[in-house]
Write a protein that holds these residues in place. Structure first.
Motif, PDB file in Angstrom:
ATOM      1  N   ALA A 170       2.288   0.977  25.883  1.00  0.00           N
ATOM      2  CA  ALA A 170       3.714   1.282  25.949  1.00  0.00           C
ATOM      3  C   ALA A 170       3.979   1.967  27.282  1.00  0.00           C
ATOM      4  CB  ALA A 170       4.131   2.186  24.795  1.00  0.00           C
ATOM      5  N   THR A 171       5.068   1.593  27.941  1.00  0.00           N
ATOM      6  CA  THR A 171       5.353   2.137  29.269  1.00  0.00           C
ATOM      7  C   THR A 171       6.833   2.461  29.424  1.00  0.00           C
ATOM      8  OG1 THR A 171       5.734  -0.064  30.201  1.00  0.00           O
ATOM      9  CG2 THR A 171       3.494   0.787  30.338  1.00  0.00           C
ATOM     10  N   GLN A 172       7.104   3.436  30.266  1.00  0.00           N
ATOM     11  CA  GLN A 172       8.451   3.700  30.752  1.00  0.00           C
ATOM     12  C   GLN A 172       8.328   4.404  32.095  1.00  0.00           C
ATOM     13  OE1 GLN A 172      11.116   6.088  28.340  1.00  0.00           O
ATOM     14  NE2 GLN A 172      12.900   5.429  29.500  1.00  0.00           N
ATOM     15  N   LEU A 173       9.005   3.870  33.090  1.00  0.00           N
ATOM     16  CA  LEU A 173       8.955   4.446  34.429  1.00  0.00           C
ATOM     17  C   LEU A 173       9.911   5.636  34.509  1.00  0.00           C
ATOM     18  CD1 LEU A 173       7.822   4.115  37.315  1.00  0.00           C
ATOM     19  CD2 LEU A 173       9.842   2.734  37.831  1.00  0.00           C
ATOM     20  N   MET A 174       9.387   6.782  34.929  1.00  0.00           N
ATOM     21  CA  MET A 174      10.168   7.992  35.082  1.00  0.00           C
ATOM     22  C   MET A 174      10.284   8.319  36.571  1.00  0.00           C
ATOM     23  SD  MET A 174      10.838   8.556  31.950  1.00  0.00           S
ATOM     24  CE  MET A 174      11.659  10.144  32.135  1.00  0.00           C
ATOM     25  N   VAL A 175      11.474   8.716  37.000  1.00  0.00           N
ATOM     26  CA  VAL A 175      11.757   8.982  38.410  1.00  0.00           C
ATOM     27  C   VAL A 175      11.963  10.481  38.599  1.00  0.00           C
ATOM     28  CG1 VAL A 175      13.334   8.476  40.323  1.00  0.00           C
ATOM     29  CG2 VAL A 175      12.756   6.685  38.669  1.00  0.00           C
ATOM     30  N   PHE A 176      11.469  10.999  39.740  1.00  0.00           N
ATOM     31  CA  PHE A 176      11.553  12.425  40.065  1.00  0.00           C
ATOM     32  C   PHE A 176      12.377  12.610  41.334  1.00  0.00           C
ATOM     33  CE2 PHE A 176       8.091  11.974  37.258  1.00  0.00           C
ATOM     34  CZ  PHE A 176       7.833  13.202  36.668  1.00  0.00           C
ATOM     35  N   ASP A 177      12.975  13.804  41.476  1.00  0.00           N
ATOM     36  CA  ASP A 177      13.759  14.076  42.675  1.00  0.00           C
ATOM     37  C   ASP A 177      12.856  14.580  43.796  1.00  0.00           C
ATOM     38  OD1 ASP A 177      13.193  16.749  42.210  1.00  0.00           O
ATOM     39  OD2 ASP A 177      15.185  17.233  41.430  1.00  0.00           O
ATOM     40  N   GLY A 178      13.484  14.994  44.930  1.00  0.00           N
ATOM     41  CA  GLY A 178      12.716  15.417  46.084  1.00  0.00           C
ATOM     42  C   GLY A 178      11.858  16.629  45.845  1.00  0.00           C
ATOM     43  N   ASP A 179      12.199  17.458  44.831  1.00  0.00           N
ATOM     44  CA  ASP A 179      11.381  18.619  44.487  1.00  0.00           C
ATOM     45  C   ASP A 179      10.437  18.324  43.330  1.00  0.00           C
ATOM     46  OD1 ASP A 179      12.590  20.250  46.430  1.00  0.00           O
ATOM     47  OD2 ASP A 179      14.310  20.607  45.100  1.00  0.00           O
ATOM     48  N   LEU A 180      10.324  17.032  42.982  1.00  0.00           N
ATOM     49  CA  LEU A 180       9.434  16.552  41.924  1.00  0.00           C
ATOM     50  C   LEU A 180       9.843  17.024  40.537  1.00  0.00           C
ATOM     51  CD1 LEU A 180       5.926  16.729  43.638  1.00  0.00           C
ATOM     52  CD2 LEU A 180       7.606  14.887  43.625  1.00  0.00           C
ATOM     53  N   ASN A 181      11.152  17.232  40.349  1.00  0.00           N
ATOM     54  CA  ASN A 181      11.692  17.501  39.020  1.00  0.00           C
ATOM     55  C   ASN A 181      12.016  16.171  38.346  1.00  0.00           C
ATOM     56  OD1 ASN A 181      11.884  20.471  39.142  1.00  0.00           O
ATOM     57  ND2 ASN A 181      13.403  20.057  40.750  1.00  0.00           N
ATOM     58  N   PRO A 182      11.702  16.020  37.056  1.00  0.00           N
ATOM     59  CA  PRO A 182      11.993  14.745  36.384  1.00  0.00           C
ATOM     60  C   PRO A 182      13.496  14.530  36.245  1.00  0.00           C
ATOM     61  CG  PRO A 182      11.201  16.384  34.804  1.00  0.00           C
ATOM     62  CD  PRO A 182      11.020  16.986  36.162  1.00  0.00           C
ATOM     63  N   LEU A 183      13.926  13.319  36.545  1.00  0.00           N
ATOM     64  CA  LEU A 183      15.314  12.913  36.377  1.00  0.00           C
ATOM     65  C   LEU A 183      15.488  12.280  34.999  1.00  0.00           C
ATOM     66  CD1 LEU A 183      15.899  11.422  39.943  1.00  0.00           C
ATOM     67  CD2 LEU A 183      16.677  13.643  39.072  1.00  0.00           C
ATOM     68  N   PRO A 184      16.719  12.153  34.505  1.00  0.00           N
ATOM     69  CA  PRO A 184      16.937  11.611  33.162  1.00  0.00           C
ATOM     70  C   PRO A 184      16.326  10.225  32.997  1.00  0.00           C
ATOM     71  CG  PRO A 184      18.951  12.583  34.010  1.00  0.00           C
ATOM     72  CD  PRO A 184      17.981  12.575  35.150  1.00  0.00           C
ATOM     73  N   PRO A 185      15.790   9.917  31.822  1.00  0.00           N
ATOM     74  CA  PRO A 185      15.239   8.576  31.573  1.00  0.00           C
ATOM     75  C   PRO A 185      16.268   7.503  31.902  1.00  0.00           C
ATOM     76  CG  PRO A 185      14.683  10.041  29.769  1.00  0.00           C
ATOM     77  CD  PRO A 185      15.647  10.790  30.635  1.00  0.00           C
ATOM     78  N   GLY A 186      15.820   6.443  32.534  1.00  0.00           N
ATOM     79  CA  GLY A 186      16.709   5.360  32.934  1.00  0.00           C
ATOM     80  C   GLY A 186      17.175   5.448  34.372  1.00  0.00           C
ATOM     81  N   THR A 187      16.895   6.563  35.078  1.00  0.00           N
ATOM     82  CA  THR A 187      17.289   6.707  36.475  1.00  0.00           C
ATOM     83  C   THR A 187      16.493   5.730  37.337  1.00  0.00           C
ATOM     84  OG1 THR A 187      17.786   9.052  36.152  1.00  0.00           O
ATOM     85  CG2 THR A 187      17.476   8.290  38.418  1.00  0.00           C
TER      86      THR A 187
END
Length: 812
Positions: A170-187
């Motif tokens: 099972a997979t889901q790609l998670m995206v982080f901002d420039g300070d490596l904080n997780p962004l909301p799922p689906g970003t």
């Protein structure tokens, strides 16, 4: 796509012998493809389901290649200046060009690493396995009924696992901002970068005499690596903080493997700022490109004068060095490494809710039976360096910090001779030697040279010997034990009754087909988790380096007639050879077969054609003057033209699994070619009609099976019997050029008429025929060793049927 461009040029004579040209250009390009993100087909399941991906299709697009969306906007500014100074017998030229490219791209996928929407793979694949006890026995020389053909074992496992609802991962790609904080799922992932290209040159065209001209020049090129606002990371060894390089990494691993030791440094990833770097690779400052050429128009008396035609012959020779130019796709590659985009990944979830990396039919989580959701790990704020856990990341794609620019050395020699009748004959030779080309390497390639200290047997040797037995019909539980497996897997759960037999019984398909990376990955995760052969943090770990090579060599002969008395024609023949290491275009993600020895891939390029012949003609029918204007307009102005093309076939390999030399799981290159058993076997191809196959080979051609009745091989079974599998670690190259595909030829024709309407207006009518003879040409067929039923069977047309178009052009 929405391209836009603008150019401006200012050309001026600064003095009678000094000319300057200033050029400015701007280009904006926008392209995108948008698709609907996968969503749960069954309410309450929490994710879209890819059921038996690659074998079955779904009601909605679920697999990454069809479900992903991407867009890119780039702007290019370019300014250049060229100065030409005529001084005596010299034409001195100098100038340069500056180019700045800015690109913004976003995407909702990480290639094979997942989508920003959750997806479950419902299949028995690389992680969720199906043992021999859950499928019929594999067919052999002694077992022919109620059995599976070797090539169908993987398909059985796939469908059996899908039917049970087994979740492979099972997979889901998670995206982080420039300070490596997780962004909301689906970003979505977003990247903005820019880079510059610089070029300067000097050139001198020296007319030494009326018959001899010498040209000498030098170019210097700089291509800056991309500088990114966000999305650029560099891979480093977490222990000492130094960037990993391809050459050192594989040299260290191979050296350790030969001593029976593992080389597996913990991998860490950091944004460039934290890694004390501003670019993902160093700028290559050694791009000097010399150029030298000469043209000689000899004049002589006697026999030499007759041969040379008294200045009707020109001999030209040249040498030059040129450099590759990177495109935007390869510049954006570093964004695919862990840090700003990480995959929440659960490999082989089990009934107890754990992500165990391996499972089987007895303990695998079954969607709808054991629950409706897989618990994906929650990814917190990433610490620097980002250090994925075991199977903590599905994919990484970074660039070697020592990457350099691809370069090519070109040599040519031509002789051109003018003959009576407005004929020009030219013969010549051209060669191009290229190196430092982009090459993708899988850091988790199998170290087949790994030696068992107690027996000195290597991993590759043990794999080959077990595979030999299974391919001749020996069941996994009956193979002869190999010292490597017995010593290296001693004490693990697979050793029943022996380690070799237990492993062969559990992974029969991998041994049979040479899926060495899949097999080694199973050993790493299940049997040697504390001392794996290669890194377990990242499943597919690619690094792009400058290690590729290619070679082109060609001789040619051309004859052309200048337009005279209503007739012109040209004909040329080329005999050429193109060799490479499975090179394709820059954005190709396919890995080399093994980065431990690039030479195994050396062979004819996939686009290599040894013989090429082209001919064109234009004939204007003679003018007939009757004295009647209306009749003359009808009968005069007709012409006939045509284009004939002919070539030999492309390489046609008899393919086995792409992991035959231990390459990547996800981004393998092209399939490896089987090795011929003996020299001199006839692998010629043509359209053999009335074919029904032979033995089990090519039987899908049989019209009784709704087949085409055509095969490129007269005896496909004999062809399959004439080759063997690659022996990993022993064969220096695979069979890239065992056979050649179908030959090609085509003729296009045009009949037209020019009619003068007035002094300044003329109309041209044309009747064009593409494939004028309506000749049927067939596409090269599938030639996989593992699908004998379709082997060599012709199923598709290469060229279109004859097409006719009418045209009317007004000239004024």
């Amino acid at each position: 796509m929405e391209p836009r461009y603008f150019t401006a040029q200012l050309l001026g004579n600064l003095s009678p012998n000094l000319v300057n040209e200033l050029v400015f250009g701007y280009k904006r390009n926008y392209w995108a493809y948008r698709r609907i993100l996968p969503f749960p087909q069954v309410p309450g399941t929490g994710a879209a389901m890819a059921v038996a991906p690659g074998t079955l299709d779904s009601g909605i697009d679920v697999d990454i290649l069809r479900a992903r969306s991407r867009s890119s906007r780039d702007q290019t500014y370019q300014i250049g200046n060229n100065l030409t100074w005529i001084k005596g017998n010299h034409a001195l030229q100098t100038g340069g060009m500056f180019q700045r490219i800015a690109m913004v791209a976003d995407r909702d996928d990480k290639t094979s690493g997942g989508l920003v929407a959750p997806v479950y793979d419902i299949v028995a694949g690389a992680a969720a396995g199906i043992g021999a006890a859950h499928r019929p026995a594999t067919c052999s020389a002694t077992l022919r009924v109620s059995c599976l053909q070797a090539g169908d074992v993987t398909r059985w496992n796939t469908l059996f696992g899908a039917g049970l609802g087994m979740v492979d991962r099972a997979t889901q790609l998670m995206v982080f901002d420039g300070d490596l904080n997780p962004l909301p799922p689906g970003t979505r992932m977003r990247q903005a970068s820019r880079w510059e290209n610089y070029e300067a040159y000097v050139n001198d065209i020296w007319r030494i005499s009326s018959t001899l001209t010498l040209t000498a020049g030098l170019t210097y090129t700089l291509q800056a690596p991309p500088r990114a606002k966000f999305g650029q990371v560099i891979m480093q060894n977490n222990a000492n903080g130094q960037p990993i390089t391809t050459s050192a990494y594989f040299a260290d691993r191979a050296a350790a493997a030969r001593q029976g030791q593992t080389f597996n440094p913990v991998l860490g990833f950091a944004p460039l700022g934290n890694a004390a770097r501003s670019t993902p690779w160093d700028m290559d400052r050694n791009n000097f490109g010399p150029r030298l050429a000469a043209a000689w128009n000899p004049g002589a008396s006697g026999w030499l004068g007759k041969l040379m035609g008294n200045r009707r012959t020109v001999i030209r020779a040249g040498y030059g060095v040129s450099f590759d130019r990177l495109n935007g796709i390869t510049q954006s590659g570093p964004s695919l490494a862990p840090a700003y985009a990480q995959t929440a990944l659960c490999v082989a979830p089990r009934i107890d809710g754990t992500c165990a990396n391996t499972s089987d039919a007895a303990n695998a989580f079954r969607i709808g039976v054991d629950g409706s959701r897989v618990n994906l790990p929650v990814l917190p704020k990433a610490a620097v360096p980002v250090t994925p856990g075991i199977s903590g990341e599905a994919i990484s794609n970074v660039t070697d910090p020592l990457r350099t620019m691809g370069r090519s050395q070109s040599v040519d020699l031509t002789i051109q001779r003018e003959l009576p009748g407005s004929l020009i004959v030219e013969v010549g030779y051209v060669a191009r030697i290229s190196n430092q080309l982009q090459q993708v390497n899988e850091l988790n390639s199998v170290p087949y040279m790994f030696a068992d200290p107690a027996s000195s047997q290597t991993l590759g040797q043990a794999m080959n010997l077990v595979a030999d037995q299974i391919r001749t019909g020996t069941p996994g539980a009956g193979v002869r034990p190999q010292p490597f497996f017995e010593n290296q897997l001693r004490g693990t759960s697979i050793c029943n009754p022996t380690c070799t037999q237990g492993l062969a019984a559990a992974r029969t398909a991998e041994f049979n087909q040479g899926q060495w990376n899949n097999l080694t990955n199973f050993i790493n995760n299940s049997l040697r988790a504390n001392n794996p052969f290669y890194n377990r943090q990242i499943i597919t770990n690619s690094m792009r380096s400058a290690s590729g090579e290619s070679f082109y060599s060609a001789g040619f002969l051309s004859v052309a007639r200048r337009f005279s008395r209503g007739l012109s024609f040209s004909a040329n023949y080329t005999l050429s050879k193109t060799l490479d290491e499975y090179g394709t275009n820059q954005e190709n993600t396919g890995s080399s077969s093994t980065p431990f020895d690039y030479s195994v891939d050396w062979g004819p390029a996939i686009f290599d054609r040894r013989h090429v012949f082209n001919a064109t003609h234009l004939y204007e029918l003679p003018v007939c003057r009757s004295g009647r204007a209306a009749l003359d307009r009808l009968t005069n102005g007709w012409y006939i033209s045509g284009l004939f093309q002919s070539s030999s076939g492309f390489p046609l390999l008899i393919g086995q699994h792409a992991q035959a030399f231990g390459g990547a799981q996800a981004f393998s290159g092209l399939a490896a070619g089987m090795i011929p058993l003996r020299a001199g076997f006839d692998y010629s191809t043509t359209v053999n009609r009335g074919s029904r196959g032979s033995g089990t080979a090519g039987i899908n051609a049989d019209p009784a099976r709704n087949g085409s009745g055509m095969n490129v091989f007269a005896n496909p079974a004999a062809v399959l019997a004439s080759v063997r599998h690659v022996r990993i670690g022993e064969d220096g190259r695979h069979g890239r050029d065992v056979a050649r595909g179908l030959k090609r030829w085509n003729y296009d024709a045009s009949i037209g008429k020019r009619t003068t309407i007035s002094e300044r207006v003329r109309a041209v009518f044309s009747f064009d025929m593409i494939n004028a003879f309506n000749r049927v040409e067939f596409a090269d067929p599938a030639t996989s060793y593992f699908t004998p039923a379709t082997f060599g069977v012709i199923t598709a047309q290469f060229a279109n049927p004859r097409q006719i178009q009418l045209g009317l052009r007004v000239e004024f």
